[in-house]
Every structure is written in C-alpha cells, then in structure tokens.
Design a protein around this motif. Sequence first.
Motif, PDB file in Angstrom:
ATOM      1  N   ARG A 172       0.822  -1.196   0.000  1.00  0.00           N
ATOM      2  CA  ARG A 172       0.000   0.000   0.000  1.00  0.00           C
ATOM      3  C   ARG A 172       0.867   1.262   0.000  1.00  0.00           C
ATOM      4  O   ARG A 172       0.628   2.200  -0.736  1.00  0.00           O
ATOM      5  CB  ARG A 172      -0.915  -0.019   1.231  1.00  0.00           C
ATOM      6  CG  ARG A 172      -1.657   1.264   1.500  1.00  0.00           C
ATOM      7  CD  ARG A 172      -2.782   1.478   0.512  1.00  0.00           C
ATOM      8  NE  ARG A 172      -3.566   2.659   0.873  1.00  0.00           N
ATOM      9  CZ  ARG A 172      -4.063   3.513   0.004  1.00  0.00           C
ATOM     10  NH1 ARG A 172      -3.873   3.321  -1.290  1.00  0.00           N
ATOM     11  NH2 ARG A 172      -4.761   4.551   0.400  1.00  0.00           N
ATOM     12  N   VAL A 173       1.893   1.260   0.854  1.00  0.00           N
ATOM     13  CA  VAL A 173       2.740   2.436   0.952  1.00  0.00           C
ATOM     14  C   VAL A 173       4.132   2.029   1.453  1.00  0.00           C
ATOM     15  O   VAL A 173       4.276   1.045   2.179  1.00  0.00           O
ATOM     16  CB  VAL A 173       2.082   3.508   1.879  1.00  0.00           C
ATOM     17  CG1 VAL A 173       1.902   2.991   3.281  1.00  0.00           C
ATOM     18  CG2 VAL A 173       2.875   4.800   1.913  1.00  0.00           C
ATOM     19  N   LEU A 182      -2.104   9.020   4.770  1.00  0.00           N
ATOM     20  CA  LEU A 182      -2.618   8.238   3.650  1.00  0.00           C
ATOM     21  C   LEU A 182      -3.423   7.023   4.130  1.00  0.00           C
ATOM     22  O   LEU A 182      -4.520   6.749   3.663  1.00  0.00           O
ATOM     23  CB  LEU A 182      -1.398   7.778   2.847  1.00  0.00           C
ATOM     24  CG  LEU A 182      -1.502   7.569   1.368  1.00  0.00           C
ATOM     25  CD1 LEU A 182      -0.220   8.070   0.725  1.00  0.00           C
ATOM     26  CD2 LEU A 182      -1.644   6.087   1.092  1.00  0.00           C
ATOM     27  N   VAL A 192       6.905  -2.751  -4.576  1.00  0.00           N
ATOM     28  CA  VAL A 192       6.525  -1.393  -4.200  1.00  0.00           C
ATOM     29  C   VAL A 192       6.797  -0.480  -5.391  1.00  0.00           C
ATOM     30  O   VAL A 192       7.913  -0.457  -5.921  1.00  0.00           O
ATOM     31  CB  VAL A 192       7.343  -0.902  -2.976  1.00  0.00           C
ATOM     32  CG1 VAL A 192       6.914   0.505  -2.586  1.00  0.00           C
ATOM     33  CG2 VAL A 192       7.192  -1.858  -1.803  1.00  0.00           C
ATOM     34  N   ALA A 240       2.629   8.843   5.735  1.00  0.00           N
ATOM     35  CA  ALA A 240       2.063   7.505   5.587  1.00  0.00           C
ATOM     36  C   ALA A 240       0.779   7.360   6.411  1.00  0.00           C
ATOM     37  O   ALA A 240      -0.224   6.820   5.941  1.00  0.00           O
ATOM     38  CB  ALA A 240       3.077   6.452   6.014  1.00  0.00           C
ATOM     39  N   GLN A 287       4.517   4.975  -4.706  1.00  0.00           N
ATOM     40  CA  GLN A 287       3.916   4.657  -3.410  1.00  0.00           C
ATOM     41  C   GLN A 287       4.821   5.023  -2.235  1.00  0.00           C
ATOM     42  O   GLN A 287       4.415   4.911  -1.081  1.00  0.00           O
ATOM     43  CB  GLN A 287       3.631   3.147  -3.328  1.00  0.00           C
ATOM     44  CG  GLN A 287       2.540   2.668  -4.287  1.00  0.00           C
ATOM     45  CD  GLN A 287       2.320   1.181  -4.156  1.00  0.00           C
ATOM     46  OE1 GLN A 287       3.273   0.401  -4.195  1.00  0.00           O
ATOM     47  NE2 GLN A 287       1.067   0.777  -3.998  1.00  0.00           N
TER      48      GLN A 287
END
Lengths: 255, 508
Positions: A165-166, A213, A198, A210, A202
């Motif tokens: 995701r991040v 987000l 990754v 982070a 991202q």
Amino acid sequence: MSAPDARTEVLARVRAALATTGAATRPGPGPGGGASAGPLPHDDGPGTDGHVPADLRDPHAPGPVPREYRRADRSAPVTPGRLDLFVERLEDYRARVVRVDEGGLRAALVAELRDAGPVAVPPGLPGPWVQALQEEGLELLVDHPDRPLTPAQLDGAGAVLTAARVGIAETGTVVLDAEPDQGRRVLTLLPDRHVCVVLAAQVVADVPTAVDLLGEHPERPMTWISGPSATSDIELVRVEGVHGPRDLRVLVVEA
Amino acid sequence: MSVDLGMPGVRSQPAATPHDPLRWGPSFPDAARGTLANTQMRANLRHATHTIRDKRLAVTAELPDWEALRDAGSAIKADVMARLPELLERLEESVTARGGVVHWARDAAEANRIITDLVRAAGAREVVKIKSMATQETGLNEHLEAEGIEAAETDLAELIVQLAGDQSSHILVPAIHRNREEIREIFTERMGDAPEGLTSEPRDLAMAARAHLRARFLRADVAISGANLAIADTGTVAVVESEGNGRMCLTLPRTLITLMGIEKVLPSFADLEVFLQLLPRSSTGERMNPYTSMWTGVTPGDGPQEFHLVLLDNGRTKALADEVGRSALHCIRCSACLNVCPVYERTSGHAYGSVYPGPIGAILTPQLLGLGEAHGAGSHDVTATLPFASSLCGACYDACPVKIDIPSALVHLREKGVHADAHPSLTPMGAGMAVAAAAMTSGTRFRWATRLLTLAGRVIPGTRIRRLPFPGSLWTRSRDLPVPPTQTFQDWFASRERDAGRGTGEGA
Ligand code: SF4
C-alpha cells in the motif's frame, strides 16, 4: 458480555479522579469534552498563596497539542533522493532490495521466486505479474476468497508475492493494508520468503505522511513491515526470522 | 553446572513464584541486597542496557524534530487523561460498531475471570499469548493454569522466562538476566521437544523456539494479547513487535482477546504518526520495529472472527486521582528509562519486585497498588520503599519519549508515602536512599534537588517542610558520608550495610 456495573464503576472512578484533582481544566475539542472545570491555574497571578510559579507548574497539565514535528508534502512527487533513502533503510534492516524499471519487473519477479517452490498469491495481483510466473512454469497457490488457502497449505508454500500500500523512506517500512493485491494477513506470515513489489510512486517520505494516507481507510487490517522477523532476546544477539518470513525481498519499481 | 539429587538444574529467578505480580518478594532494599550479589545478572544487564541505550541515542539523533515529537507525545497523553471518560466511551462505540465486544474490568481478578470465561466459551483448553504487560500485571497465566487452561507465551524471551519459572527482569528484554548457556539448559530441560544436541548459539536457540511454537500457532483457537495503543475515533488497536509471534497470535486463531489498560487509548488515527515514531526509536533503538499490526474490530475473512477488548482499571484510576502521579499513566512502556537508570543497572529488574521495574515501576507500581494503603508495615512495604529506588539523577526524564517527569513524581510519592504511613520514623526513606544515593553526581543532583524540593513542598498544601526532608536531606547525608566516585555501587552498598541503622532517621 461485560457486566454493566463494571463499566459504570470504572467510568465513575475515572470521572471522580478527574474531578478531585480539577485536572480537566481544558475542555476537549469535542462538544462538552472534559469533566468539571475548576479555575485554570494559569489564571492565578504570580505569588498567589498556594500556587506555583510558571516554571514549576506541572509539566503534564493538559493543553493544546503542539505538532511542530516534520510532515512532508503528501502530493510532492517522489524524488530519486527519497527512493535512495528508502532502499538504504530497507537494506540497513537486512531486506534484500532490487531496483527495476517497469520493463525489468517481469524478469526480476521470476528471478526472486524461481527457486522458492510453490508461490502463494493474493486474488487481486496485477495480471502481468501472475502471467510472468505462470509462463515460467512456477506453481501458484491462489488465495481465492471463496476457496481460501488453509494455514497448512500456506505453511507449505515456499514464498508469497504481494503488492503494497505504501512505503516509508525514512524508516525503511512497507505497509500492507490487506487489499486484494496484498491479500489476507496470514498470506504474508507463513511462507518463509516474502517478495513485495513497491511502486516508486507509493513511497512517501516520512511516518506522518504515511499515517495520513492510511487514515483514509483506518478500518483495514494493517501490517507494517520493516525488515525480516528478528529477535535480540538472547544476549542481544540479533537473529533473523523467528516466526515471520526469514527472507524479505522488496522490488522497487521505478517508472 | 547442574545440580544432582534428581532436582532440575534450572533454578527459578527469583526462587519463589510471586502471588501478587505487582508486589512480590522483599522490599526494594532487601531485594537489592540479593541481586547485587548476582554478578552474572549484573554483567548481562550492564551489557544490555548500554547497548540498547547507544542504539536509542543514535536513532533519536537522526531525527531533527525529536524534541517536537516528545512535546507532542507528552501533550497528547495529558489531553487523553483529561478526556479519558469520553475517549473510553468513544473507543467502546467504535470497536462495537466494527463487530468487536468490549468488556470492563475493575481489577485484576475481574479481568482474569472475564478472559477465562471467554476462553471457555470458545471451547479452548490452550491459548497462545503475545507479550503483554497487562496480563503479567493481572497474573493471568497462573489464573488460567489454575482453571485448567494452558497459556503458552510465544515471545522468545517470555518463553524462556516461562519455561524457567522466572519473573521478567526487563520490560523489553525480559530474559536478559539469562545468558545463552542458561537458555540452552532451560530449553533442553523444559521444552519437551528441544532438538538433540542443541547448541548455545542464539540462532540455534531461536530456531528451536520457532519449531516448538509453530505447531502451537497453527492449532490455537484462542489468542490473548496486550495492546500498545487503541484509537478512540476508529476502534483500531495496535501491537508493536519484532519476532512475528504477535502476527501469528493476531492472525491465526479464530478468537482474539486483548487486555488493555484504560490509559492506552489515543484520540485519533493521526496520533499514530507521533507514537509510531517515538516508541520504536525509544524502545529497541530501531527506526521502526520489524512488525506492527493494526486491526479494527473484525474483518470478515481475514484474521480472528471474534474479537474481545477488555479494558482494565486495576488501580489506574487511583493514579489518575493524583495530579502529579498521574503522569505515570502516560507511559508507553518503551523501557528507555530502565536502560539509562544507574540504580536499575546495578540492582536489576528483580529487585523492584513488580512486573513494572525501573524508574517507571518506582512511580507506577506504588500508585497502582494504592500508596500508603495497607500493604504491610512501613519500610518493608513496597509501596513505601519503591519511590526511593532512585538517585534522582534525571536521566530517566531525559530519555522518556513522552517526557514523564519521573524524578518529580518520585519526590511527590515519597512525601505522600511518608505522610500516609502511620510511622513517621522515615525508615522507608532511609532504607531506600541507602540504595539509591550512590549513583548520584553532584551537578545533576543539584539541578533536580532544588527544583524538586519546591515541587514537593507544593503538592501537599499546608505541609510543613521539616528540616529538608528529601532530596535536601540527601545533600546533608552525602556530605556526611561522601561516596568516592571510584567506589563501586556494591562496595558502597556493603559499607552502608555495615553501617546499618545509622542516619536512617535523618530528615525528621
Ligand atoms: S516512563 Fe517513559 S521512558 Fe520509561 S518506559 Fe515509560 S515511556 Fe518509556
């Protein structure tokens, strides 16, 4: 269910504790927040009997929360410097990092997974990644929502491949939020090798960015990963891979 | 080095199993006498505390805004305490809305009862556990065992401690009082499935634990965890760990039971940005710990399908009622204060006789128990002596990521304890100081002494400060009995022992 009287009593004790000390002098941001409101100690003039000069006042008294710490601009495009830091910090915590461009991803995936044995994959992995592995003849264990892999199957898998995701540059962290391209939490837990892709876009600079987000979907189960599983419990000697995957490989894809 | 007579070679440390996890063994001065004599333990501890301390300093220095983060952390915690009722209700609402069940426990016994009933209802006879101070505080494992439920600790250090029958000696590295040889012996003798020819290499020992626990993880129906924090707005709970045993417990079993002190709640998800920077760097000295898990109620198809959050008081509201002592509830259990404390380093965690050792334990334990309430007499009561288990050097305050002013709280509790005590002979003060005074250096002492004296004078309005109680008395004492800087704590302590009784009534 809990006994309702315990709830009532604990809350009553909390309120009583706050009332006796008159500590809830600052109403919270919510409407009517805080308990009683005695006079603010700050209102008393210096030298008032029984009061404390400013420099000796309780440093723990509630007040506005100062948030002077750094927070990067979330919309700022990723810079080479940020990516370099991300890679350096990941490696510092003994993850294996491979930097590739989009064209090189396919070969990198195959290279990192070829020798692993059966590879577990979440249901929503990007099609080209799955294809790449299939064409190479790798055995894939797909975790379909209606036919989930059993823990025993996952325990028998040699590796797992997921998206992320991040990524957080400053801490060398990859965060998974269990979306279909990352899968259920157990997926990345039992196989001994975790290969995680990754995308450069991202990667954020720091923890506040982070959290900002991820805060868009706080309800998703999250796993923050910074290096492989490790312990220092025996004479502080670092040993990698106690229970989680012993081998973490991060593919950083630059556009 | 094993013992004959058919007795197990591994001896528990301390020898007797405590019946109250918050208050076991003798008072601090008496216990310190024993631990000071254990050179192995002291050597291990010194190595550990110094190594972690150096790592922490390196990673906190990396952040230009470290002080700003500490200020934010401190302010958030103060805000939480002031709004605790509202935040707890909010948390309950959020967790419930996401399919979790919230329980409330007034004390340890109630928490243990709730958890036992939940385990029974799930039909389980064994549970897996991820390191939790709160369950240690309530003595949950012993309670479950008495109820016929086997609880397996899964953190490597906790496993060592559990197999050895020890008590933890450090919040972060609970088995630090054991070296690799001892651990090999503990595993070989007690694990049941230790591999043949197990060596004392840390890697081999860790892999033995991995193999031992994996089967248990895969078959467990119920897990019990603690929580590092929970977010009131969203109901999100977080566990911060290194080994992955936490992830196993939080992901594999069908039922998850989390025991959390009421003070661990945070208002909003955004507050994570502060605590996920403060905690790992202060605790293990890493930029980020290997794994942090967050979950919000129940997620269909992913992880436990039944989630219970047990909110524990057990004395926390007593601490909350004390305006100064309340700051002990800000603690995020990073253990930084243990690693910088000269008294802790020399006496070890076991001397504190509580699951919460070190400087934070010295202010938290007495308050959770209720300072001055009947816990035994005067100087032999842990609640009276613990606040003296410090030299007031101030290192703990400088290290604390949420800026808990431990020295001020200590002085406050000393005053309070002495006054609440029916015997104003000040023996706890004398006894405690005898242990604590050695590590002081005059510069820092003066800085704190002047400030703290003023604070101590104000916290009990109307208290007449008799001829410099504390820390002023320490000044006088140290002038009468100078401690040469080169003298070891042990030597100094021994000479104090020979001198027993002298000067203990000073300050009255
Ligand atoms: S008192 Fe501060 S330094 Fe000590 S364990 Fe708690 S948070 Fe960490």
